[in-house]
Scaffold this active site. Structure first.
Site, mmCIF file in Angstrom:
data_model
loop_
_atom_site.group_PDB
_atom_site.id
_atom_site.type_symbol
_atom_site.label_atom_id
_atom_site.label_comp_id
_atom_site.label_asym_id
_atom_site.label_seq_id
_atom_site.Cartn_x
_atom_site.Cartn_y
_atom_site.Cartn_z
ATOM 1 N N HIS A 163 0.849 -1.201 0.000
ATOM 2 C CA HIS A 163 0.000 0.000 0.000
ATOM 3 C C HIS A 163 0.879 1.243 0.000
ATOM 4 O O HIS A 163 2.035 1.195 0.415
ATOM 5 C CB HIS A 163 -0.840 0.049 1.288
ATOM 6 C CG HIS A 163 -1.931 -0.958 1.366
ATOM 7 N ND1 HIS A 163 -2.100 -1.802 2.454
ATOM 8 C CD2 HIS A 163 -2.947 -1.258 0.518
ATOM 9 C CE1 HIS A 163 -3.156 -2.579 2.257
ATOM 10 N NE2 HIS A 163 -3.692 -2.259 1.100
ATOM 11 N N CYS A 248 -2.038 0.637 9.943
ATOM 12 C CA CYS A 248 -3.113 -0.276 9.493
ATOM 13 C C CYS A 248 -4.041 -0.736 10.598
ATOM 14 O O CYS A 248 -5.132 -1.221 10.334
ATOM 15 C CB CYS A 248 -2.590 -1.580 8.905
ATOM 16 S SG CYS A 248 -1.040 -1.606 8.141
#
Length: 258
Positions: A163, A248
Site C-alpha cells: 500500500h 493499518c
C-alpha cells in the site's frame, strides 16, 4: 470541540492465514499478536484517544487491519471495496461503527477497488496510491466523493510495497517520510525526508510532537527524536510478518464533533 477517536478491531483467531504479497510468509504467533494489539490500543488510549472496537470479524484473517476498510475525510466516511476479494466482507462492521458515530457514509462501487492503506492525508491533500489493491476507478471514485468537500486528490504510483502507506506517511508539519528503496516517486511529495529503515516510514500522529512508531525502526526513532519529535514505540512484529504497520491497525477520526 473535535474529539479524537480511533476505530480498532480485535485480531481474528485465523490471523496467521492473512495475505502476504511482497514478502516471504513467516509463522505468526497469534497469542503474541493479541498481546501486541492490546499494547497498541493501550498506547492510543494513554495518549488521549478514545478507542472504539469494531465488531470482530473472526472469519477474516486480515480483519485486524481495519484501516483498509474505510477512508475518512472531515466527517465523511468512504467505505472501501478491497482489491483483495477475500477481504470484501470486512467492511460491514466498520460501516455500522462509522454510521453510529454520525458520519455521512459513501461507498466505492464495482469496478472500483480501493483500500484505506493506500490513502495518505496531509492537511487537505489526499494522496492515493494506485497499485495492486487500488485501481484507477477506485481513485476516480475517491476523487468524486472528497474533492467537492475541499480535498485535493493526488494519485501516486505504488509498485514496490503493498500500500502507499507501506511506503510513506507524514509528520505533523506535512513532511512525508519514506524509505527510498520502497518509494516509487519521492519527487511527487513537496517535502520528503528519507529514513533509514522501512518500518521508519510508518508513523501515526498522536497529537503534539508524539509519533506512534514500530519498535523495528530504532534508527528512525532516534532521527525523529533528534528533530524534536517524541516517538512512542510499540512492538508489532507479528503484524509486520503480514505486511502490517502501525497505521493499518486503527482508523483515526480527528474531525468528528463530540
Amino acid at each position: 470541540m473535535p474529539s479524537h477517536k480511533a476505530l480498532v478491531r480485535r485480531p481474528s483467531p485465523r490471523l496467521a492465514e492473512g495475505l502476504v504479497t511482497h514478502i516471504e510468509r513467516e509463522k505468526v504467533d497469534v497469542e503474541r499478536a493479541v498481546e501486541q494489539w492490546e499494547a497498541y490500543v493501550q498506547a492510543l488510549r494513554t495518549h488521549g484517544w478514545e478507542t472504539i472496537e469494531v465488531e470482530p470479524a473472526d472469519d477474516f484473517p486480515d480483519s485486524v487491519f481495519v484501516e483498509d476498510t474505510v477512508v475518512m475525510y472531515k466527517n465523511v466516511a468512504l467505505i472501501t471495496r478491497p482489491g483483495a476479494e477475500s477481504r470484501r466482507e470486512e467492511t460491514g462492521g466498520v460501516e455500522e461503527a462509522v454510521a453510529r458515530l454520525g458520519c455521512s457514509v459513501n461507498w466505492v462501487w464495482e469496478p472500483g477497488t480501493l483500500e484505506g492503506g493506500d490513502v495518505l492525508k496531509v492537511d487537505d491533500t489526499i494522496y492515493v496510491g494506485r497499485g495492486g489493491r487500488t485501481n484507477a476507478a477506485g481513485v476516480q471514485q475517491l476523487r468524486a466523493v472528497f474533492e467537492p468537500l475541499g480535498a485535493r486528490v493526488v494519485a501516486v504510483p505504488v509498485s514496490k510495497v503493498l500500500h502507499l502507506k507501506s511506503a510513506v506517511t507524514a509528520l505533523p508539519d506535512g513532511t512525508v517520510l519514506g524509505h527510498i528503496p520502497k518509494v516509487d516517486r519521492p519527487a511527487l511529495f513537496p517535502r520528503f525526508l528519507s529514513v533509514p529503515e522501512e518500518a521508519g516510514a510508518h508513523v501515526v500522529l498522536l497529537g503534539g510532537d508524539k509519533l506512534l512508531m514500530a519498535a523495528s525502526a530504532p534508527k528512525t526513532a532516534d532521527l525523529l527524536a533528534d528533530l524534536g519529535h517524541e516517538p512512542v514505540v510499540v512492538d508489532i512484529s507479528e503484524f509486520e510478518k503480514l505486511e502490517g504497520c502501525v497505521t493499518c491497525l486503527s482508523v483515526r477520526l480527528r474531525d468528528l464533533y463530540a
